[in-house]
Design a protein around this motif. Structure first.
Motif, PDB file in Angstrom:
ATOM      1  N   PRO A 295       0.862  -1.438  -0.223  1.00 48.17           N
ATOM      2  CA  PRO A 295       0.348  -0.048  -0.142  1.00 48.17           C
ATOM      3  C   PRO A 295       0.684   1.607   0.033  1.00 48.17           C
ATOM      4  CG  PRO A 295       0.322  -1.135   1.971  1.00 48.17           C
ATOM      5  CD  PRO A 295       0.810  -2.037   1.244  1.00 48.17           C
ATOM      6  N   ALA A 296       1.949   1.240   0.330  1.00 50.00           N
ATOM      7  CA  ALA A 296       2.905   2.610   0.429  1.00 50.00           C
ATOM      8  C   ALA A 296       4.441   1.912   0.515  1.00 50.00           C
ATOM      9  CB  ALA A 296       2.666   3.043   1.541  1.00 50.00           C
ATOM     10  N   THR A 297       4.977   2.856   0.224  1.00 46.55           N
ATOM     11  CA  THR A 297       6.572   2.173  -0.181  1.00 46.55           C
ATOM     12  C   THR A 297       7.789   1.829   1.575  1.00 46.55           C
ATOM     13  OG1 THR A 297       7.417   4.340  -0.127  1.00 46.55           O
ATOM     14  CG2 THR A 297       7.796   2.355  -2.128  1.00 46.55           C
ATOM     15  N   LEU A 298       8.730   1.061   1.297  1.00 51.44           N
ATOM     16  CA  LEU A 298       9.121   1.652   3.221  1.00 51.44           C
ATOM     17  C   LEU A 298       9.825   2.221   3.089  1.00 51.44           C
ATOM     18  CD1 LEU A 298       9.688  -2.541   3.170  1.00 51.44           C
ATOM     19  CD2 LEU A 298       7.929  -1.382   3.912  1.00 51.44           C
ATOM     20  N   ASP A 299      10.407   3.361   2.470  1.00 51.72           N
ATOM     21  CA  ASP A 299      10.653   4.549   2.686  1.00 51.72           C
ATOM     22  C   ASP A 299      10.240   5.165   3.447  1.00 51.72           C
ATOM     23  OD1 ASP A 299      10.877   6.442   0.373  1.00 51.72           O
ATOM     24  OD2 ASP A 299      10.275   4.266  -0.611  1.00 51.72           O
ATOM     25  N   ALA A 325       9.827  -2.398  -3.485  1.00 52.34           N
ATOM     26  CA  ALA A 325       9.561  -1.735  -1.801  1.00 52.34           C
ATOM     27  C   ALA A 325       9.847  -0.645  -1.722  1.00 52.34           C
ATOM     28  CB  ALA A 325      10.478  -3.128  -0.416  1.00 52.34           C
ATOM     29  N   VAL A 326      11.122  -0.005  -2.509  1.00 51.19           N
ATOM     30  CA  VAL A 326      11.509   1.258  -2.457  1.00 51.19           C
ATOM     31  C   VAL A 326      11.279   2.313  -2.849  1.00 51.19           C
ATOM     32  CG1 VAL A 326      13.957   2.255  -1.034  1.00 51.19           C
ATOM     33  CG2 VAL A 326      13.307  -0.286  -0.562  1.00 51.19           C
ATOM     34  N   SER A 327      10.901   3.147  -2.924  1.00 52.14           N
ATOM     35  CA  SER A 327      10.789   4.168  -4.260  1.00 52.14           C
ATOM     36  C   SER A 327      11.984   4.368  -4.968  1.00 52.14           C
ATOM     37  CB  SER A 327      10.235   5.619  -3.467  1.00 52.14           C
ATOM     38  OG  SER A 327       9.429   5.763  -2.967  1.00 52.14           O
ATOM     39  N   ASP A 331      19.265   6.339  -3.872  1.00 50.54           N
ATOM     40  CA  ASP A 331      19.039   7.567  -3.229  1.00 50.54           C
ATOM     41  C   ASP A 331      19.716   7.243  -1.863  1.00 50.54           C
ATOM     42  OD1 ASP A 331      17.640   9.713  -1.258  1.00 50.54           O
ATOM     43  OD2 ASP A 331      17.573  10.680  -3.460  1.00 50.54           O
ATOM     44  N   ASP A 332      20.211   8.117  -1.328  1.00 51.14           N
ATOM     45  CA  ASP A 332      21.032   7.760   0.222  1.00 51.14           C
ATOM     46  C   ASP A 332      19.804   7.962   1.430  1.00 51.14           C
ATOM     47  OD1 ASP A 332      23.398   6.855  -1.101  1.00 51.14           O
ATOM     48  OD2 ASP A 332      24.356   8.373  -0.072  1.00 51.14           O
ATOM     49  N   GLY A 333      19.302   8.998   1.139  1.00 54.09           N
ATOM     50  CA  GLY A 333      17.745   9.455   2.277  1.00 54.09           C
ATOM     51  C   GLY A 333      17.021   8.221   2.114  1.00 54.09           C
ATOM     52  N   LEU A 334      16.461   8.023   1.488  1.00 55.72           N
ATOM     53  CA  LEU A 334      15.617   6.730   1.158  1.00 55.72           C
ATOM     54  C   LEU A 334      15.933   5.434   1.769  1.00 55.72           C
ATOM     55  CD1 LEU A 334      13.720   7.762  -2.409  1.00 55.72           C
ATOM     56  CD2 LEU A 334      13.541   8.420   0.100  1.00 55.72           C
ATOM     57  N   ALA A 335      17.090   5.272   0.948  1.00 55.35           N
ATOM     58  CA  ALA A 335      17.772   4.302   1.754  1.00 55.35           C
ATOM     59  C   ALA A 335      17.876   4.034   3.804  1.00 55.35           C
ATOM     60  CB  ALA A 335      19.698   3.593   1.083  1.00 55.35           C
ATOM     61  N   VAL A 336      18.189   5.218   4.170  1.00 50.44           N
ATOM     62  CA  VAL A 336      18.501   4.998   5.556  1.00 50.44           C
ATOM     63  C   VAL A 336      16.797   5.009   6.001  1.00 50.44           C
ATOM     64  CG1 VAL A 336      18.290   6.943   7.575  1.00 50.44           C
ATOM     65  CG2 VAL A 336      21.015   6.744   5.414  1.00 50.44           C
ATOM     66  N   ALA A 337      15.985   5.571   4.902  1.00 53.29           N
ATOM     67  CA  ALA A 337      14.636   6.009   5.573  1.00 53.29           C
ATOM     68  C   ALA A 337      13.821   3.546   5.720  1.00 53.29           C
ATOM     69  CB  ALA A 337      13.805   5.895   4.730  1.00 53.29           C
ATOM     70  N   ALA A 380      24.907   2.636  -1.034  1.00 54.90           N
ATOM     71  CA  ALA A 380      25.897   1.927  -0.298  1.00 54.90           C
ATOM     72  C   ALA A 380      24.916   1.717   1.222  1.00 54.90           C
ATOM     73  CB  ALA A 380      26.949   2.437   0.329  1.00 54.90           C
ATOM     74  N   TRP A 381      23.947   2.264   1.608  1.00 53.71           N
ATOM     75  CA  TRP A 381      23.773   2.047   3.108  1.00 53.71           C
ATOM     76  C   TRP A 381      22.591   0.516   2.468  1.00 53.71           C
ATOM     77  CZ3 TRP A 381      25.561   4.580   6.982  1.00 53.71           C
ATOM     78  CH2 TRP A 381      25.681   5.927   6.882  1.00 53.71           C
ATOM     79  N   ILE A 382      21.944   0.692   1.748  1.00 52.90           N
ATOM     80  CA  ILE A 382      21.134  -0.248   1.631  1.00 52.90           C
ATOM     81  C   ILE A 382      21.782  -1.304   2.085  1.00 52.90           C
ATOM     82  CG2 ILE A 382      20.198  -2.330   0.013  1.00 52.90           C
ATOM     83  CD1 ILE A 382      19.011   0.124  -0.410  1.00 52.90           C
ATOM     84  N   THR A 383      23.015  -1.887   1.664  1.00 57.65           N
ATOM     85  CA  THR A 383      23.841  -3.274   2.581  1.00 57.65           C
ATOM     86  C   THR A 383      24.608  -3.047   3.737  1.00 57.65           C
ATOM     87  OG1 THR A 383      25.712  -2.378   1.250  1.00 57.65           O
ATOM     88  CG2 THR A 383      24.541  -4.084   0.313  1.00 57.65           C
ATOM     89  N   ALA A 384      24.918  -1.601   4.610  1.00 54.28           N
ATOM     90  CA  ALA A 384      25.387  -1.385   5.067  1.00 54.28           C
ATOM     91  C   ALA A 384      24.459  -1.576   6.784  1.00 54.28           C
ATOM     92  CB  ALA A 384      25.786  -0.338   5.310  1.00 54.28           C
ATOM     93  N   GLY A 385      23.294  -1.454   6.152  1.00 55.55           N
ATOM     94  CA  GLY A 385      22.402  -1.833   7.151  1.00 55.55           C
ATOM     95  C   GLY A 385      22.166  -3.025   7.049  1.00 55.55           C
ATOM     96  N   ALA A 386      22.434  -4.222   5.793  1.00 52.80           N
ATOM     97  CA  ALA A 386      21.780  -5.804   6.332  1.00 52.80           C
ATOM     98  C   ALA A 386      22.546  -5.955   7.668  1.00 52.80           C
ATOM     99  CB  ALA A 386      22.305  -6.234   5.180  1.00 52.80           C
ATOM    100  N   GLY A 387      22.648  -8.144   7.536  1.00 53.03           N
ATOM    101  CA  GLY A 387      23.866  -8.615   8.697  1.00 53.03           C
ATOM    102  C   GLY A 387      24.398  -9.504   7.241  1.00 53.03           C
TER     103      GLY A 387
END
Length: 510
Positions: A295-299, A325-327, A331-337, A380-387
């Motif tokens: 219904p909406a993107t996760l960011d 799942a992401v707009s 975009d670094d800001g959206l990746a952090v969101a 790069a923030w997409i993978t930075a937050g992955a375990g």
């Protein structure tokens, strides 16, 4: 799933959740009776949940007076280490003269029958607290309006009163367990010992963990290399339909929510290869599939992932695939969101597996070339937050591909040459690249460089040699290998450390 607000009109839960009890009564205070009922029901079944939600709720959080009375009765029981089930609460409230006022024993049992679980209670408590905060602010605003309309009102006095109320409100929020500056804070001992850092992995072993609890697993690769095939095997293992994937154990899950946003029909066909008639009961009860876009993107809605898990009572979510799942992924800001959405779900006890794509420019890289994190598409923030990040390299439709572990919770897995069976939907490891097998088949032993050359299929780099050395060291630690220390170089030259299969290892497979 029936809503608690669908009860009979004469029960205490007759009000709709929202801002008013009916559309004709604007200006009523915000509330959510569904969330209040869910928290009370969870605490009735699992008294330990009270310790989790109490610091979030604070004082006077429930909108419905009957709910506040029931909550205080549960607190009294819990302080004395007594049960909090509806039968015990009925007796206590009867003794206090409050049973009829809260709706009677039937309403207590109605609350206990709500289809929510303990894992969602913390999130529901946050909703209750937010509504209570809004009611407090609204009441303050109403008082301000009333004072401003009084004859001879003094603006300076009103302003001072408003500022004093806001300071008190801020101090109350910060002092409570849900205050934004200490909401997620805990003492050092609890953080180290109770956060779950030493918990058993969801997939793999303690020495080689593919998927750690409380950390997301990302499976990356070009289209057609078997990301979905591998993910489905992990899902079925989480559901208890198999025990291992790639010869590594998988921990069971209570319920899996599969977000089939990318080509759901193809996902269904891929699953069908592995599904049998005997699996029907498990798949109906423990697997939920969301078809199509969210219904909406996760960011844009960071709470959506946690909300989906709570709504479907899932403790595992599979995102297939991340780009849907992401707009935008770059975009670094959206990746952090997006990472904030990921962390909110993880903090609520939901495990996350994500399917993602590599950069198109790297899809045709040589087969033997080791991929890197910068080949994953997006910020790069997409993978930075992955375990954990698994990367599958190969050609589309090729049954033989290579699995690389680019980001590891503990010891690295592979690289593994694996083979997909596209008919059965299974994946097996090529034993010719198993360090234990290679050592067993080498009568003269192996050096770290020897092993690295075989694993990478060419001249190894320094990092490859170090990884091979760690593989061999683990075999020594497990008793499957012995180590002959090398000799430093001199006039006659040096000798590298060599590893040999132990007698135990040879006997076990002989």
């Amino acid at each position: 799933m029936p809503s608690m607000t669908d009860a009979q009109p004469n029960t205490p839960s007759r009000f709709e959740h929202g801002y008013a009890s009916s559309p004709d009564e604007p200006g009523q205070a915000p509330f959510n009776l569904d969330a209040e009922s869910a928290v009370l029901g969870a605490c009735m079944h699992h008294s330990h949940v009270i310790d989790t939600v109490r610091p979030i709720l604070g004082d006077n959080a429930f909108y419905r007076p009957a709910h506040e009375t029931i909550w205080r009765a549960m607190l009294a029981q819990h302080r004395e280490d007594k049960p909090t089930d509806p039968i015990v609460l009925t007796e206590l409230l009867q003794q206090q003269g409050d049973l009829k006022r809260v709706g009677g024993a039937s309403y207590l049992h109605q609350l206990a029958s709500a289809l929510y679980d303990a894992a969602s209670a913390e999130h529901h408590a946050e909703i209750i607290r937010a509504k209570a905060d809004l009611r407090r602010l609204l009441a303050s605003a109403v008082r301000t309006v009333q004072r401003a309309q009084e004859p001879g009102a003094d603006p300076e006095a009103i302003r001072s009163e408003v500022e004093a109320e806001m300071r008190a409100e801020r101090e109350r929020a910060l002092a409570s367990g849900q205050g934004r500056l200490n909401r997620f804070a805990k003492d050092g001992w609890s953080f180290v010992k109770e956060t779950g850092a030493d918990a058993e992995p969801l997939w793999g072993t303690r020495e080689k963990t593919v998927w750690a609890p409380g950390e997301s697993l990302m499976i990356v690769g070009a289209p057609g290399v078997g990301k979905t095939t591998l993910a489905h095997q992990v899902v079925f293992a989480r559901l208890g339909l198999q025990e291992t994937v790639l010869e590594m154990p998988v921990a069971p899950s209570r319920r899996v929510l599969y977000l089939a946003m990318d080509r759901p029909r193809q996902i269904a066909r891929a699953m069908d290869r592995r599904v049998f008639d005997t699996d029907e009961k498990i798949l109906r009860e423990r697997l939920v599939v969301w078809e199509g876009p969210l219904p909406a993107t996760l960011d844009k809605e960071p709470d959506l992932l946690a909300d989906l898990a709570a709504a479907h009572r899932a403790d595992t979510i599979v995102i297939d695939s991340l780009k849907d799942a992401v707009s935008t992924m770059v975009d670094d800001g959206l990746a952090v969101a997006f990472h904030n959405a990921r962390m909110r779900a993880l903090r609520g006890g939901v495990e996350i597996m994500e399917l993602h794509h590599q950069r198109k420019a790297t899809a045709d890289a040589p087969r033997g070339q080791r991929p890197s994190l910068d080949q994953v598409y997006g910020s790069a923030w997409i993978t930075a937050g992955a375990g954990s990040v698994l990367f599958i390299s190969g050609r589309a439709g090729d049954p033989a591909v290579t699995l690389h572990h680019l980001k590891t919770p503990t010891g690295e897995i592979g690289p593994l040459d694996v083979t997909h069976d596209h008919v059965r939907g299974t994946t097996t490891v090529d034993p010719s690249k198993d360090p234990a097998v290679l050592l067993r088949n080498a009568p003269g032993g192996l050096t770290a460089r020897d092993l690295a050359a075989v694993l990478v299929g060419g001249e190894p780099e320094r990092a490859d040699v170090e990884k091979a050395r760690r593989h061999l060291a683990r075999l020594v630690d497990s008793g499957l290998a012995t180590k002959a220390d090398g000799i430093a170089g001199g006039a006659g030259g040096g000798q590298q450390t060599r590893y040999y299969a132990s007698a135990r290892h040879l006997t076990a497979v002989g």
